[in-house]
Scaffold this motif. Sequence first.
Motif, short mmCIF file in Angstrom:
data_model
loop_
_atom_site.label_atom_id
_atom_site.label_comp_id
_atom_site.label_asym_id
_atom_site.label_seq_id
_atom_site.Cartn_x
_atom_site.Cartn_y
_atom_site.Cartn_z
N ILE A 149 0.87 -1.72 -8.17
CA ILE A 149 1.95 -0.81 -7.74
C ILE A 149 2.34 0.11 -8.89
O ILE A 149 2.51 1.32 -8.70
N ARG A 150 2.49 -0.44 -10.08
CA ARG A 150 2.85 0.38 -11.24
C ARG A 150 1.78 1.43 -11.53
O ARG A 150 2.10 2.55 -11.97
N ALA A 151 0.52 1.10 -11.26
CA ALA A 151 -0.57 2.06 -11.47
C ALA A 151 -0.71 3.05 -10.33
O ALA A 151 -1.61 3.91 -10.36
N ARG A 152 0.16 2.94 -9.33
CA ARG A 152 0.13 3.83 -8.16
C ARG A 152 -1.20 3.72 -7.40
O ARG A 152 -1.66 4.68 -6.78
N ASN A 153 -1.77 2.52 -7.42
CA ASN A 153 -3.05 2.29 -6.76
C ASN A 153 -2.81 1.49 -5.48
O ASN A 153 -2.76 0.26 -5.51
N GLY A 154 -2.63 2.21 -4.38
CA GLY A 154 -2.31 1.55 -3.12
C GLY A 154 -3.37 0.60 -2.63
O GLY A 154 -3.06 -0.47 -2.10
N GLU A 155 -4.65 0.97 -2.78
CA GLU A 155 -5.73 0.11 -2.31
C GLU A 155 -5.79 -1.18 -3.13
O GLU A 155 -6.00 -2.26 -2.58
N ALA A 156 -5.60 -1.07 -4.44
CA ALA A 156 -5.62 -2.27 -5.28
C ALA A 156 -4.43 -3.17 -4.97
O ALA A 156 -4.56 -4.40 -4.94
N ALA A 157 -3.27 -2.57 -4.71
CA ALA A 157 -2.08 -3.35 -4.36
C ALA A 157 -2.29 -4.08 -3.04
O ALA A 157 -1.95 -5.27 -2.90
N ALA A 158 -2.86 -3.37 -2.06
CA ALA A 158 -3.12 -3.98 -0.75
C ALA A 158 -4.11 -5.13 -0.88
O ALA A 158 -3.93 -6.20 -0.28
N ARG A 159 -5.17 -4.92 -1.67
CA ARG A 159 -6.18 -5.96 -1.88
C ARG A 159 -5.58 -7.17 -2.58
O ARG A 159 -5.87 -8.33 -2.23
N ALA A 160 -4.71 -6.93 -3.57
CA ALA A 160 -4.08 -8.04 -4.30
C ALA A 160 -3.16 -8.85 -3.40
O ALA A 160 -3.13 -10.08 -3.48
N MET A 161 -2.40 -8.17 -2.54
CA MET A 161 -1.53 -8.89 -1.61
C MET A 161 -2.36 -9.67 -0.59
O MET A 161 -2.05 -10.82 -0.27
N HIS A 162 -3.42 -9.05 -0.09
CA HIS A 162 -4.29 -9.73 0.88
C HIS A 162 -4.89 -10.99 0.26
O HIS A 162 -4.90 -12.06 0.88
N ASP A 163 -5.37 -10.87 -0.98
CA ASP A 163 -5.96 -12.03 -1.66
C ASP A 163 -4.91 -13.12 -1.90
O ASP A 163 -5.20 -14.31 -1.79
N HIS A 164 -3.70 -12.70 -2.24
CA HIS A 164 -2.60 -13.64 -2.48
C HIS A 164 -2.32 -14.48 -1.24
O HIS A 164 -2.25 -15.72 -1.31
N LEU A 165 -2.20 -13.83 -0.09
CA LEU A 165 -1.90 -14.57 1.14
C LEU A 165 -3.11 -15.34 1.64
O LEU A 165 -2.96 -16.43 2.21
N ASP A 166 -4.31 -14.82 1.41
CA ASP A 166 -5.52 -15.56 1.78
C ASP A 166 -5.64 -16.86 0.99
O ASP A 166 -6.10 -17.88 1.51
N ALA B 186 1.58 -10.91 -10.40
CA ALA B 186 1.41 -9.96 -11.52
C ALA B 186 0.38 -8.89 -11.15
O ALA B 186 0.56 -7.71 -11.48
N ARG B 187 -0.70 -9.28 -10.46
CA ARG B 187 -1.71 -8.30 -10.07
C ARG B 187 -1.15 -7.31 -9.04
O ARG B 187 -1.47 -6.11 -9.09
N ARG C 252 0.84 -1.20 0.00
CA ARG C 252 0.00 0.00 0.00
C ARG C 252 0.88 1.26 0.00
O ARG C 252 0.66 2.20 -0.77
N ALA C 253 1.90 1.25 0.87
CA ALA C 253 2.81 2.39 0.94
C ALA C 253 3.71 2.48 -0.29
O ALA C 253 3.99 3.57 -0.79
N LEU C 254 4.13 1.30 -0.78
CA LEU C 254 5.06 1.29 -1.90
C LEU C 254 4.44 1.85 -3.17
O LEU C 254 5.13 2.48 -3.99
#
Length: 245
Positions: free
Chosen positions: A209-226, A203-204, A118-120
Amino acid sequence: MGGVSTSTNENRLAADPYRALPRVQGSERGSLTDAVEEALRAAIVNLAMEPGMMIDKLAVCERMGVSRFPVSSALAKLAAAGLVEVLPQRGTRVMPIVMHDIRQHLFIRSALEVETVRALAASCDSATLDALDANLERERDAVQQGLRREFHLLDLAFHELLLNAINLPRVKEIVAASRNALDRARRLMASPERHAHTLAEHARIAQAIRARNGEAAARAMHDHLDEVVAELRRFSTERPDLFRE
């Protein structure tokens, strides 16, 4: 020819897990104990010795060329580390994978890595983005060629790139400790299907991150670990002998 050789080696290890242990040399008890501990730890983490397997101390002694003392001392250290357990009047066995511990470590990872991406997303530089793209390209190659060990290392590297970029060493240290505790479970789940899913999930994360979308990045990481938790639950129902709640 290489594939045949790998398959043959895996079959041999399945038939005799002690083949994974090297012979050791050393004149001092302490150095022998350390060498035996390191070899047994590697065999357990790499799943040459599966969860729940009873350990034959004599077989370890004969294979490694050592006396019972360093083997017993090494197993005591591994018991303290939670990798083996002593069963009264039965012997020592490789510790089954404890699902309660797995959930705790994944909770830690989720809390820290979700906030990391999210921060990155707000501050990621072009060098890190290029490194993530290069990693993903190599992951694709590994998936296409069925290179399991290479994919495992690239998976580790992907997460390390993210943690290095955020430049919070204590966070990286805590995540690394939790990742190490999950290593046996992750290796058990290693399959072409799981690797393909992991690649898509990575990839998601990188795309957000490349799109500078912190919420989408956080959601993608959360889904990955879930998804790791969900797949472990499925696997534990298929192989209950390897797990403990």
